[in-house]
Design an enzyme around this catalytic site. Sequence first.
Site, PDB file in Angstrom:
ATOM      1  N   ARG A 154      24.046  30.966  17.622  1.00 22.79           N
ATOM      2  CA  ARG A 154      23.965  30.383  18.979  1.00 22.79           C
ATOM      3  C   ARG A 154      23.169  31.345  19.835  1.00 22.79           C
ATOM      4  NH1 ARG A 154      28.361  27.279  22.645  1.00 22.79           N
ATOM      5  NH2 ARG A 154      27.747  25.737  21.106  1.00 22.79           N
ATOM      6  N   HIS A 190      20.641  21.274  19.584  1.00 22.17           N
ATOM      7  CA  HIS A 190      22.054  21.433  19.215  1.00 22.17           C
ATOM      8  C   HIS A 190      22.336  20.485  18.043  1.00 22.17           C
ATOM      9  CE1 HIS A 190      26.041  22.741  19.421  1.00 22.17           C
ATOM     10  NE2 HIS A 190      26.431  22.269  20.592  1.00 22.17           N
ATOM     11  N   GLN A 235      25.936  19.394  16.939  1.00 25.45           N
ATOM     12  CA  GLN A 235      26.534  18.424  17.865  1.00 25.45           C
ATOM     13  C   GLN A 235      26.050  17.016  17.517  1.00 25.45           C
ATOM     14  OE1 GLN A 235      28.735  19.199  20.588  1.00 25.45           O
ATOM     15  NE2 GLN A 235      29.020  17.007  20.347  1.00 25.45           N
ATOM     16  N   ASP A 280      26.025  15.013  29.706  1.00 24.93           N
ATOM     17  CA  ASP A 280      26.335  16.432  29.491  1.00 24.93           C
ATOM     18  C   ASP A 280      26.312  17.080  30.876  1.00 24.93           C
ATOM     19  OD1 ASP A 280      26.628  19.002  28.424  1.00 24.93           O
ATOM     20  OD2 ASP A 280      24.598  19.127  27.617  1.00 24.93           O
ATOM     21  N   CYS A 335      29.452  16.025  24.929  1.00 26.31           N
ATOM     22  CA  CYS A 335      29.611  17.110  23.935  1.00 26.31           C
ATOM     23  C   CYS A 335      30.736  18.061  24.317  1.00 26.31           C
ATOM     24  CB  CYS A 335      28.300  17.878  23.810  1.00 26.31           C
ATOM     25  SG  CYS A 335      27.708  18.546  25.373  1.00 26.31           S
ATOM     26  N   ARG A 379      32.946  17.835  14.922  1.00 28.16           N
ATOM     27  CA  ARG A 379      32.097  19.019  14.742  1.00 28.16           C
ATOM     28  C   ARG A 379      32.457  19.709  13.424  1.00 28.16           C
ATOM     29  NH1 ARG A 379      29.714  21.610  18.886  1.00 28.16           N
ATOM     30  NH2 ARG A 379      28.887  22.808  17.150  1.00 28.16           N
TER      31      ARG A 379
HETATM   32  N1   CP Z   1      29.952  21.231  22.401  1.00 29.91           N
HETATM   33  C1   CP Z   1      29.918  22.566  22.172  1.00 29.91           C
HETATM   34  O1   CP Z   1      29.002  23.095  21.544  1.00 29.91           O
HETATM   35  O2   CP Z   1      30.980  23.244  22.679  1.00 29.91           O
HETATM   36  P1   CP Z   1      31.178  24.835  22.702  1.00 29.91           P
HETATM   37  O3   CP Z   1      30.166  25.382  23.684  1.00 29.91           O
HETATM   38  O4   CP Z   1      32.583  25.024  23.161  1.00 29.91           O
HETATM   39  O5   CP Z   1      30.933  25.371  21.332  1.00 29.91           O
HETATM   40  N1  NVA Z   2      23.749  21.635  27.369  1.00 33.26           N
HETATM   41  C1  NVA Z   2      24.905  22.490  27.277  1.00 33.26           C
HETATM   42  C2  NVA Z   2      25.698  22.162  26.057  1.00 33.26           C
HETATM   43  C3  NVA Z   2      26.951  22.958  25.879  1.00 33.26           C
HETATM   44  C4  NVA Z   2      27.681  22.638  24.607  1.00 33.26           C
HETATM   45  C5  NVA Z   2      24.460  23.948  27.269  1.00 33.26           C
HETATM   46  O1  NVA Z   2      23.491  24.285  26.588  1.00 33.26           O
HETATM   47  O2  NVA Z   2      25.093  24.748  27.967  1.00 33.26           O
END
Ligand code: CP
Ligand code: NVA
Length: 319
Positions: free
Chosen positions: A107, A134, A137, A228, A267, A295
Amino acid sequence: MNDHEEKRDLLAIDDFKKELPDLINWAIKMKNGEGIVDEFKPLEGMSIGSIYEKPSTRTRVSFEVGVSKLGGQPITLLSNDIQLGKSESIADTAAVLSRFLDGITYRCFKHEDALDLAKYSTIPVINALSDLHHPCQAAADLMTITEHKKNVNGHISWVGDGNNVFHDLLLASVSMGHDVSYATPIGYEPNATIIDRANRISEETGAKIISTNDPVEAVTDAGVIYTDIFVSMGEEQMKDKYHAFDGFQINEELVANADPDYLFMHCLPAHRGEEVTNQVIDSKNSVVFDQAENRMWGQMSLLTYMCNENAWHTFNELF
Ligand code: CP
Ligand code: NVA
């Protein structure tokens, strides 16, 4: 170990566009097959590392639990605790981790960093969210849509920021032949290169893509409504961005335009009262906690496919 002739990385969901329906069906079988998870251990003897430069609840827990269920050892590496970004380059980190691990999830802030980690690793790399993509997701989301609606009545509608979550939702949806209609405020449209990729996929699958700046147009007769947060991780300084999203909240008035059996999707984490009201996210149409659970099942399918492809196929024959 990895049985692909060349290691496979998952950086964006269209890396697996051909396999996506099978990966999803596998995940659904695994989720519903009572007892399967107790006897099927394709990651036995393997270690999967997960690097986090940003916070996470769902991704972290779903990878840790999913890897354990598959018999592997999950190792979480928080960016504050490791040398990456301080005294060590991505290339050297990738080379070192490749000597210990069997797969890496990452990440990160900059998508280029995920590309670099994949380039310099000799083991599969999974993007666990970057500023552009992502994919995990999207796999869970298409799994959730498949579980709830074999055929989506009406299109999949996105209302909000043209962001990382939308990019992979779009790529995954059109790969599976679903029409997509999206509404973003002017100036917050999705990345043009990703739209080009989605258009090319839709030429093959026949899916239609419609873009608008009008949320009502995007959700009219929709089978799925997805949103989102308006300001993603890493954009916290862009406070002014919020003003652009006036009129983009998913509320009861807006969803009244959709198919009565529409699914509400997010998400998570959700900022209740901003991009969605409590009435909508807590309604019978909402499947947000199924998405969160999926997930794990989706990633179990991906990890098995990427790290032990023979076992992935054997599972399909056995169950
Ligand atoms: N949806 C998602 O990726 O959640 P987190 O940021 O909690 O991992
Ligand atoms: N678009 C959001 C998704 C979080 C799971 C971000 O990148 O913060």
